[in-house]
Design a protein around this motif. Structure first.
Motif, PDB file in Angstrom:
ATOM      1  N   GLY A   1     -44.709  65.573 -11.231  1.00 24.27           N
ATOM      2  CA  GLY A   1     -43.815  64.723 -10.671  1.00 24.27           C
ATOM      3  C   GLY A   1     -42.538  64.232 -11.350  1.00 24.27           C
ATOM      4  O   GLY A   1     -41.698  63.965 -10.963  1.00 24.27           O
ATOM      5  N   SER A   2     -42.983  64.203 -12.945  1.00 27.47           N
ATOM      6  CA  SER A   2     -41.657  63.926 -13.670  1.00 27.47           C
ATOM      7  C   SER A   2     -40.733  64.976 -13.445  1.00 27.47           C
ATOM      8  O   SER A   2     -39.659  64.702 -13.687  1.00 27.47           O
ATOM      9  CB  SER A   2     -42.283  63.696 -14.844  1.00 27.47           C
ATOM     10  N   LEU A   3     -40.903  66.134 -13.557  1.00 31.72           N
ATOM     11  CA  LEU A   3     -39.826  67.442 -13.350  1.00 31.72           C
ATOM     12  C   LEU A   3     -39.364  67.151 -11.972  1.00 31.72           C
ATOM     13  O   LEU A   3     -38.313  67.313 -11.820  1.00 31.72           O
ATOM     14  CB  LEU A   3     -41.021  68.891 -13.365  1.00 31.72           C
ATOM     15  N   SER A   4     -40.231  66.904 -11.057  1.00 34.34           N
ATOM     16  CA  SER A   4     -39.370  66.534  -9.723  1.00 34.34           C
ATOM     17  C   SER A   4     -38.213  65.517  -9.987  1.00 34.34           C
ATOM     18  O   SER A   4     -37.086  65.594  -9.356  1.00 34.34           O
ATOM     19  CB  SER A   4     -40.360  66.127  -8.770  1.00 34.34           C
ATOM     20  N   GLY A   5     -38.606  64.408 -10.466  1.00 35.52           N
ATOM     21  CA  GLY A   5     -37.578  63.376 -10.864  1.00 35.52           C
ATOM     22  C   GLY A   5     -36.509  63.971 -11.464  1.00 35.52           C
ATOM     23  O   GLY A   5     -35.320  63.569 -11.416  1.00 35.52           O
ATOM     24  N   VAL A   6     -36.693  64.539 -12.679  1.00 34.12           N
ATOM     25  CA  VAL A   6     -35.760  65.104 -13.387  1.00 34.12           C
ATOM     26  C   VAL A   6     -34.793  65.958 -12.793  1.00 34.12           C
ATOM     27  O   VAL A   6     -33.294  65.648 -12.977  1.00 34.12           O
ATOM     28  CB  VAL A   6     -36.180  65.984 -14.575  1.00 34.12           C
ATOM     29  N   ILE A   7     -35.235  66.967 -11.736  1.00 34.20           N
ATOM     30  CA  ILE A   7     -34.184  67.886 -11.379  1.00 34.20           C
ATOM     31  C   ILE A   7     -33.332  67.019 -10.296  1.00 34.20           C
ATOM     32  O   ILE A   7     -32.217  67.275 -10.088  1.00 34.20           O
ATOM     33  CB  ILE A   7     -35.255  68.706 -10.689  1.00 34.20           C
ATOM     34  N   GLY A   8     -33.924  66.288  -9.551  1.00 35.73           N
ATOM     35  CA  GLY A   8     -33.488  65.342  -8.567  1.00 35.73           C
ATOM     36  C   GLY A   8     -32.265  64.361  -9.184  1.00 35.73           C
ATOM     37  O   GLY A   8     -31.205  64.483  -8.699  1.00 35.73           O
ATOM     38  N   GLU A   9     -32.617  63.902 -10.140  1.00 35.45           N
ATOM     39  CA  GLU A   9     -31.808  62.745 -10.833  1.00 35.45           C
ATOM     40  C   GLU A   9     -30.549  63.402 -11.563  1.00 35.45           C
ATOM     41  O   GLU A   9     -29.590  62.900 -11.737  1.00 35.45           O
ATOM     42  CB  GLU A   9     -32.486  61.791 -11.505  1.00 35.45           C
ATOM     43  N   ARG A  10     -30.988  64.453 -12.075  1.00 34.51           N
ATOM     44  CA  ARG A  10     -29.912  65.363 -12.851  1.00 34.51           C
ATOM     45  C   ARG A  10     -28.940  65.809 -11.948  1.00 34.51           C
ATOM     46  O   ARG A  10     -27.615  66.027 -12.195  1.00 34.51           O
ATOM     47  CB  ARG A  10     -30.361  66.592 -13.636  1.00 34.51           C
ATOM     48  N   SER A  11     -29.080  65.801 -10.565  1.00 29.13           N
ATOM     49  CA  SER A  11     -28.103  66.148  -9.520  1.00 29.13           C
ATOM     50  C   SER A  11     -27.386  65.014  -8.928  1.00 29.13           C
ATOM     51  O   SER A  11     -26.275  64.988  -8.104  1.00 29.13           O
ATOM     52  CB  SER A  11     -28.671  66.967  -8.439  1.00 29.13           C
ATOM     53  N   GLY A  12     -27.890  63.611  -9.370  1.00 30.14           N
ATOM     54  CA  GLY A  12     -27.290  62.555  -9.049  1.00 30.14           C
ATOM     55  C   GLY A  12     -28.041  61.736  -7.992  1.00 30.14           C
ATOM     56  O   GLY A  12     -27.472  60.607  -7.366  1.00 30.14           O
ATOM     57  N   VAL A  13     -29.150  62.178  -7.484  1.00 28.75           N
ATOM     58  CA  VAL A  13     -30.040  61.602  -6.481  1.00 28.75           C
ATOM     59  C   VAL A  13     -31.229  60.787  -7.026  1.00 28.75           C
ATOM     60  O   VAL A  13     -32.219  61.666  -7.402  1.00 28.75           O
ATOM     61  CB  VAL A  13     -30.194  62.408  -5.354  1.00 28.75           C
ATOM     62  N   ILE A  14     -31.461  59.532  -6.968  1.00 32.32           N
ATOM     63  CA  ILE A  14     -32.573  59.004  -7.288  1.00 32.32           C
ATOM     64  C   ILE A  14     -33.660  59.315  -6.440  1.00 32.32           C
ATOM     65  O   ILE A  14     -33.562  59.071  -5.286  1.00 32.32           O
ATOM     66  CB  ILE A  14     -32.221  57.335  -7.348  1.00 32.32           C
TER      67      ILE A  14
END
Length: 435
Positions: free
Chosen positions: A150-163
């Motif tokens: 789950g944290s990897l999912s958050g990292v990838i998404g938020e690194r692209s600018g999407v919370i």
């Protein structure tokens, strides 16, 4: 309260008289004050509730190739010794802060290890049972698997600018779909594949509303979580419960033992006697790190998250990059959801993720939006969750209700910035309008 220091070699800002004003680097007291508070609470525990006897630490299992003798250590001397070492580290942190230097992460890690050792010694004092370190670490790893994914999912998404607030919904949908697909096909691999698709589907809906239609990202994430919870609850009661034998009895992966590596004392049984999804997690963490920092795609991903207009200017398709990032993140969350119904248990239960997606978000913040650090934070939260199980085996006097609070207390410390300030990507949460 904070200390200020001029950063050597840092460019300044020209003033009206032509001189250069030096920038100040603020060194906060969060780490030092946090260590002092934890140390004081531990000292209060030892003074108020002393416990006599020895604590037995088991570093190997009966079936392990290498047998390590049982360690029987006087509880209170060990606990007080750990407290003294903790006090020295806290003093070191204060000195570093007064000198306008940050407390090393290794010092904080050593403090945590000492406090844990001392607490385990105190909790297991005089007990007839043994504290199995292998069981403690192995259970912690299992508890951390969905948090890491789950944290990897958050990292990838938020690194692209999407919370990505919808991690909880992605994992819950994946767990439900994995249970149904695994039950119908009789294959846990099919369950994992279906779970990944379910996680990506929820991520696609998130991308459609946030990237294409530029709806508030936090609102969409919360709505998706509630929607998935409602849908899975409805289908569970109306479909799965009446047909539990055919639709909610998924086969599970067994443990795959890796020869030789499994024989390494202590860590061998923990790391190399696990289900395939755990082994896959090792490669996914490494793969996400490599892709993010060593590939052109990763450079574009980080550029879009920091300055989408500049990335667009040099030819990067911002919307496509964000869509792809969310879909990959959805696949990672799908693997986390698949763990619940293909490894942990063999059937889906109501709201079985129980807020793991939100703890995964905290792990992402704790890891400062870095895949490896976020994975380590997930392991820490998994350890905190499993601690109650081990202490209950040895008959610890700590109330079970208190131990249930531990993962969330650790989460609060994480988001409060105990390990330093966390800065999200500059464009995180901001929709991009071309032109």
């Amino acid at each position: 309260m904070s200390a200020a220091v001029e950063a050597p070699g840092t460019p300044g800002t020209p003033s009206s008289d032509g001189t250069e004003k030096r920038h100040k680097v603020q060194v906060g007291w969060k780490a030092a004050s946090g260590l002092i508070i934890v140390g004081a609470l531990f000292a209060l525990l030892l003074v108020a509730v002393p416990r006599d006897g020895v604590t037995k630490f088991a570093l190997s299992r009966g079936a392990d190739a290498v047998q390590i003798p049982l360690l029987e250590i006087p509880a209170m001397p060990l606990a007080w010794g750990c407290l003294v070492a903790m006090a020295l580290i806290a003093a070191y942190s204060v000195v570093r802060t007064l000198a306008n230097r940050r407390t090393s992460i290794w010092a904080i890690a050593a403090f945590g290890a000492l406090s844990l050792t001392g607490f385990l010694a105190w909790a297991g004092a005089g007990s007839s049972g043994t504290l199995s370190i292998v069981s403690l670490l192995s259970g912690s790893l299992l508890g951390a698997v969905p948090l890491v994914y789950g944290s990897l999912s958050g990292v990838i998404g938020e690194r692209s600018g999407v919370i990505n607030i919808a991690i909880e919904g992605q994992m819950l949908a994946a767990a439900f779909t994995g249970a149904v697909a695994g039950s119908v096909t009789g294959s846990p691999a099919a369950g994992v594949f279906a779970a990944v698709l379910a996680g990506m589907l929820v991520a696609l809906v998130l991308a459609l509303f946030t990237v294409t239609h530029r709806v508030n990202q936090i609102i969409v994430g919360v709505v998706l979580n509630v929607l998935v919870l409602g849908l899975t609850s409805f289908f569970y009661s109306q479909v799965l419960v009446p047909n539990a034998a055919t639709l909610n009895s998924a086969p599970r992966f067994g443990s795959w033992t890796i020869p030789l590596l499994n024989d390494i004392p202590v860590i061998g049984p923990v790391l190399f006697d696990q289900a395939p999804l755990i082994y896959l997690m090792y490669f996914v963490v490494a793969g996400v790190w490599f892709a993010m920092y060593r590939t052109r795609w990763g450079l574009r991903l980080r550029a879009v998250g920091e300055h989408p207009k500049a990335a667009d200017t040099v030819g990067v398709n911002v919307e496509r990059t964000r869509y792809l990032a969310l879909l990959i993140g959805g696949a990672c969350a799908g693997l986390g959801g698949a763990f619940y119904t293909t490894v942990a248990v063999d059937q889906f239960g109501l709201n079985m993720t129980a807020g793991a997606g939100f703890i995964a978000l905290a792990a992402m913040i704790f890891g400062k939006w870095d895949p490896v650090r976020a994975a380590m934070a997930g392991l820490l939260f998994g350890f905190a969750s499993n601690l109650q199980n081990v202490l209950s085996v040895v008959g610890s006097p700590v109330p079970s209700q208190f131990m249930l609070m531990v993962p969330y207390v650790v989460t609060l410390f994480a988001v409060a910035g105990l390990v330093g300030r966390s800065r999200p990507p500059a464009a995180n949460g901001q929709p991009y309008l071309k032109g």
